[in-house]
Design an enzyme around this catalytic site. Structure first.
Site, PDB file in Angstrom:
ATOM      1  N   TYR A  22      10.129   1.861   9.181  1.00 49.83           N
ATOM      2  CA  TYR A  22       8.687   1.897   9.422  1.00 49.83           C
ATOM      3  C   TYR A  22       8.213   0.962  10.539  1.00 49.83           C
ATOM      4  O   TYR A  22       7.042   1.001  10.912  1.00 49.83           O
ATOM      5  CB  TYR A  22       7.931   1.562   8.133  1.00 49.83           C
ATOM      6  N   ASN A  72      -2.503   8.903   6.793  1.00 48.17           N
ATOM      7  CA  ASN A  72      -1.095   8.770   6.468  1.00 48.17           C
ATOM      8  C   ASN A  72      -1.043   8.704   4.944  1.00 48.17           C
ATOM      9  O   ASN A  72      -1.256   7.644   4.366  1.00 48.17           O
ATOM     10  CB  ASN A  72      -0.493   7.513   7.097  1.00 48.17           C
ATOM     11  N   HIS A  78       3.925  14.572  -0.250  1.00 47.55           N
ATOM     12  CA  HIS A  78       4.918  15.478  -0.839  1.00 47.55           C
ATOM     13  C   HIS A  78       4.615  15.842  -2.287  1.00 47.55           C
ATOM     14  O   HIS A  78       5.274  16.711  -2.853  1.00 47.55           O
ATOM     15  CB  HIS A  78       6.303  14.837  -0.752  1.00 47.55           C
ATOM     16  N   HIS A  98       2.606  10.235  10.285  1.00 51.28           N
ATOM     17  CA  HIS A  98       3.675   9.522   9.583  1.00 51.28           C
ATOM     18  C   HIS A  98       4.423   8.668  10.585  1.00 51.28           C
ATOM     19  O   HIS A  98       4.687   9.114  11.713  1.00 51.28           O
ATOM     20  CB  HIS A  98       4.654  10.500   8.914  1.00 51.28           C
TER      21      HIS A  98
END
Length: 143
Positions: A22, A72, A78, A98
């Site tokens: 990240y 985000n 999901h 993302h």
């Protein structure tokens, strides 16, 4: 332009959580960079680890002067039908971002159910995904 940027679960840990995936920038670092890069826009930033709070913030944005949304959703991308439904109700331009390439990670991350109701998804450009989200919003407003 008034742009709301929403960040979902665990994004408050940016800079310390899996920096190889990240990045090392924190959420405040990304916010500061966006404000400097786009001084003509007004940004509102919101982060929550709680699904219902994210939904409430999206619904509130539909009642005020918000003109665009960048989100985000983190792991909720999901899994959250409720978040997807809230995003589906948004009528102004909206882009999902993302930091990591969700299509190059675990199989369960390959599909974004929230992304299906967005104008587009930007994924895999690290902190630059947010700036690309602003660029996408600007282009959508030109159409």
């Amino acid at each position: 332009m008034n742009i709301l940027i929403i960040n979902g679960p665990n994004l408050n840990l940016l800079g310390t959580r899996d920096p190889d995936v990240y990045g090392k920038d924190t959420l405040p670092d990304i916010q500061t960079e966006l404000q400097k890069q786009y001084p003509d826009h007004t940004f509102s930033f919101y982060q929550s680890n709680v699904e219902g709070e994210l939904i409430n913030r999206i619904q509130d944005a539909m009642k005020n002067d918000t003109e665009a949304l960048i989100i985000n959703p983190g792991g909720y991308s999901h899994t959250s039908v409720a978040l997807r439904d809230a995003l589906d109700a948004v009528t102004f331009p909206k882009v999902e971002v993302h930091l990591s390439n969700i299509h190059g990670r675990e199989e369960f991350r390959d599909r974004s159910i929230t992304g299906a109701v967005m104008n587009g998804i930007i994924t895999g450009f690290g902190k630059h995904s947010y700036a690309l989200g602003v660029e996408a919003i600007e282009r959508l407003n030109l159409s």
